[in-house]
Design a protein around this motif. Sequence first.
Motif, PDB file in Angstrom:
ATOM      1  N   ALA A  77       0.806  -1.368  -0.057  1.00  0.00           N
ATOM      2  CA  ALA A  77      -0.131  -0.162   0.103  1.00  0.00           C
ATOM      3  C   ALA A  77       1.082   1.239  -0.147  1.00  0.00           C
ATOM      4  CB  ALA A  77      -0.900   0.280   1.076  1.00  0.00           C
ATOM      5  N   CYS A 172      -4.588   7.414  -8.615  1.00  0.00           N
ATOM      6  CA  CYS A 172      -5.749   6.564  -8.889  1.00  0.00           C
ATOM      7  C   CYS A 172      -6.421   6.587 -10.150  1.00  0.00           C
ATOM      8  CB  CYS A 172      -6.764   6.628  -8.019  1.00  0.00           C
ATOM      9  SG  CYS A 172      -6.136   6.262  -6.125  1.00  0.00           S
ATOM     10  N   LEU A 230     -10.488   5.057   1.963  1.00  0.00           N
ATOM     11  CA  LEU A 230      -9.707   4.933   0.607  1.00  0.00           C
ATOM     12  C   LEU A 230      -9.804   5.920  -0.525  1.00  0.00           C
ATOM     13  CD1 LEU A 230      -9.368   1.048  -0.361  1.00  0.00           C
ATOM     14  CD2 LEU A 230      -7.643   2.423   0.866  1.00  0.00           C
ATOM     15  N   HIS A 233      -7.489   3.119  -5.895  1.00  0.00           N
ATOM     16  CA  HIS A 233      -6.435   2.147  -5.872  1.00  0.00           C
ATOM     17  C   HIS A 233      -5.399   2.534  -7.218  1.00  0.00           C
ATOM     18  CE1 HIS A 233      -9.293  -0.311  -4.027  1.00  0.00           C
ATOM     19  NE2 HIS A 233      -8.291  -0.755  -3.557  1.00  0.00           N
ATOM     20  N   PRO A 249      -3.951  -0.354  -2.523  1.00  0.00           N
ATOM     21  CA  PRO A 249      -4.993   0.681  -2.009  1.00  0.00           C
ATOM     22  C   PRO A 249      -4.010   2.074  -1.484  1.00  0.00           C
ATOM     23  CG  PRO A 249      -4.186  -0.937  -0.323  1.00  0.00           C
ATOM     24  CD  PRO A 249      -3.590  -1.681  -1.700  1.00  0.00           C
ATOM     25  N   PRO A 251      -4.862   5.289   0.561  1.00  0.00           N
ATOM     26  CA  PRO A 251      -5.965   6.139   1.614  1.00  0.00           C
ATOM     27  C   PRO A 251      -6.103   7.604   1.019  1.00  0.00           C
ATOM     28  CG  PRO A 251      -3.872   5.826   2.769  1.00  0.00           C
ATOM     29  CD  PRO A 251      -3.568   5.019   1.433  1.00  0.00           C
ATOM     30  N   ALA A 456      -4.389   0.897   5.418  1.00  0.00           N
ATOM     31  CA  ALA A 456      -4.874   0.776   4.164  1.00  0.00           C
ATOM     32  C   ALA A 456      -4.989  -0.843   3.927  1.00  0.00           C
ATOM     33  CB  ALA A 456      -4.490   1.753   3.019  1.00  0.00           C
TER      34      ALA A 456
END
Length: 526
Positions: A77, A172, A230, A233, A249, A251, A456
């Motif tokens: 993460a 993301c 979150l 991803h 993930p 956050p 996360a």
Amino acid sequence: MTIIAGADFGTLSVRVTIMDTRTGATLASASAEYPLERSQTNPLLARQSHADHMEALTRAMRAAVAEAGIDGTQIAAFAADTTGSSVIVVDENLEPLDDYYLWCDHRAHAEAAEITEHARREGLEALDWCGGVYSHEWGYAKLLHFLRHNPGKRDRVAAALEHCDMLAATLCGIKSVADLPRSVCAMGHKWMWGARWGGPPPQDFLSRVDPLFDGVNAKLDGRYGTSLELAGHLGLEWAERLGLAAGIPIPIGAFDAHWDAVGSGCREGDVVNVIGTSTCIIALGDDETKPVAGICGAVPGSVIPGLVGIEAGQSATGDIFEAIARRAGSDVASLCGKLDGYGPGSTGLMRLTWDNGDRTVLVRSDLGGVTLGWDLSHTAADEMHAAIEGMAMHTRIIIDRMGEGGLSFRRVVNAGGIPQKNAILNQIYADVLGCEVHVPSRSPVGVGACIFASLAAGVFGSITEAQAALSPPSRVYRPRAETAGAYQELYGLFRSLYFGFGEGRPLALHEVLPKLRAFRLGSSVH
């Protein structure tokens, strides 16, 4: 073994930290710099490029992975904190329309004053929770400055984002304003967002400040949440650039000082001084916490969900130390190395550290640094000692103001990048504040990001559990009894000057220089 990574974006560089959650060991730490645009003709300007930030993150991540001797796809993460309020304006595809207004960009002082004036006149509750003054360093003021000075770009403005939210959205692959992650930390402290009044301040209020704000709250849409939620991803594009695995993930982010406080092991009843280029002061209160005049934000969940995060700060700290050293053709370490044996006020100098204005408790960008008591024998080391004393006494003013609002504290933590390298500073803070000062044994910068990355990834069940595993132990500096009387006297003088110059309170100016000279000559009654 679970490996996680965190990034901390500062004013001039980003640092990536990689940690092993099983042992709490730091496997690697690497940084990469990016340019800061300043202007000789406009000293209030401070801008940075989103592309420069992302390129530096790539370099720092790849360097940290190489130093750790791991495959980047082992990282489970990733989390990142940033400076703030550092604001970027984007189009409908979330592409930047210009560079960031960095946190230390003070061009929006007129806009901030107008927001404050309207909010006071209309009794806006959100302003009380900002300490009664809306700052030139904060989001709405910077956005209004952009709208006023970029008429050709107004029709393309789809959103304004804090750096931590823009970063998460980029990583993301988020391309819709409605899907944007919005940090409660960032929006609560800098954009007057609050769950108790239903989110942002009313649109009709903002439109009365300036019609250019019409529809602005719709451009601040998104998914508001704490850092236990979150942002999304990691997308394939940035996974390949960073050398990480797609889909890990990420956050919702937050401000660097708030996560540095978490990384230093903060808990309810603590005051954390995150001392770096500037100082951000973070405190934790309970549900009974009330707004305090001059304290720039009390936001539920901004640091640790379930507690109220209180923020204050100083607009320049390390910057002032660096400026003193630069003018002397020296460096901070060399000057501080000459300070052994200095006593309270022994230089005869008193330094009001307003070189970049006052963030708390006066909230005035129009102030400048003041040093009183000069004579022909003073050195740069003398000024450095006075500047450290001035910083500590200003911090005491801030902590005292928090106390006036009903907050009580058990300990002070000096975190950030400077305290581990400056024992003199920590001892002066302990003496001036009259309490123990706890200093993490290694820098907590990046540790807070790793804590939220570990949560996360599902490694720990709570922030407290993660802190116990990952936060560094502390060294304790205790106040010296023999300095107490002198610093009490000096603090009274500093306080009179602070509010005299800053608010116009009456003070006996004719007594100031003789008192400082008495300290210089060692004849003051301590």
